[in-house]
Design a protein around this motif. Structure first.
Motif: not given
Length: 141
Positions: A99, A96, A9, A48
């Motif tokens: 996160d 993703v 990230t 990302y």
């Protein structure tokens, strides 16, 4: 993450030149996008990447536009053709989603012409009430 690949990230890990090349030359939604617009989009988004551990080369990219509280838009998802079919796209979206999960977003949206099966694995569904949604598109140049 799949063996041999690393998810990140960290915006500093991005190969901005490669991301721009992918999107501006091979992504149907971003063909011809100028580099300065791509860099501005990167700077204004959560980013990302997936990287080959052996070479360090970036092999996939995605970004999310979000207020961090209620809404997110997943976009510019791209997997290098050389690694497609090896689970890199699944690993990218898995990262993703992981996160974003702690944010407790009410809605995460995306648009796709060809990857419905990938996104369905992570709970994305067609709009239940598409008639409620509208878009304002810029004129094409």
């Amino acid at each position: 993450m799949r063996p041999g690949f690393r998810f990140s990230t960290d915006r500093d890990d991005l190969d901005r030149e490669r991301v721009h090349h992918w999107l501006s030359t091979d992504a149907y939604w971003a063909l011809g996008r100028p580099r300065e617009r791509q860099d501005a989009a990167i700077d204004a988004s959560r980013n990302y990447g997936v990287y080959d551990e052996a070479s360090g080369a970036q092999v996939a990219y995605a970004r999310v536009i979000t207020d961090g509280v209620t809404f997110a838009w997943l976009c510019d998802v791209y997997v290098d053709p050389s690694v497609r079919g090896h689970g890199v796209g699944v690993a990218l979206i898995e990262g993703v989603v992981a996160d974003l999960e702690p944010l407790g977003l009410r809605r995460t949206m995306l648009a796709t012409a060809d990857a419905h099966g990938l996104y369905a694995k992570f709970g994305f569904e067609p709009l239940a009430e598409p008639g409620r949604w509208m878009a304002r598109l810029a004129p094409t140049e």
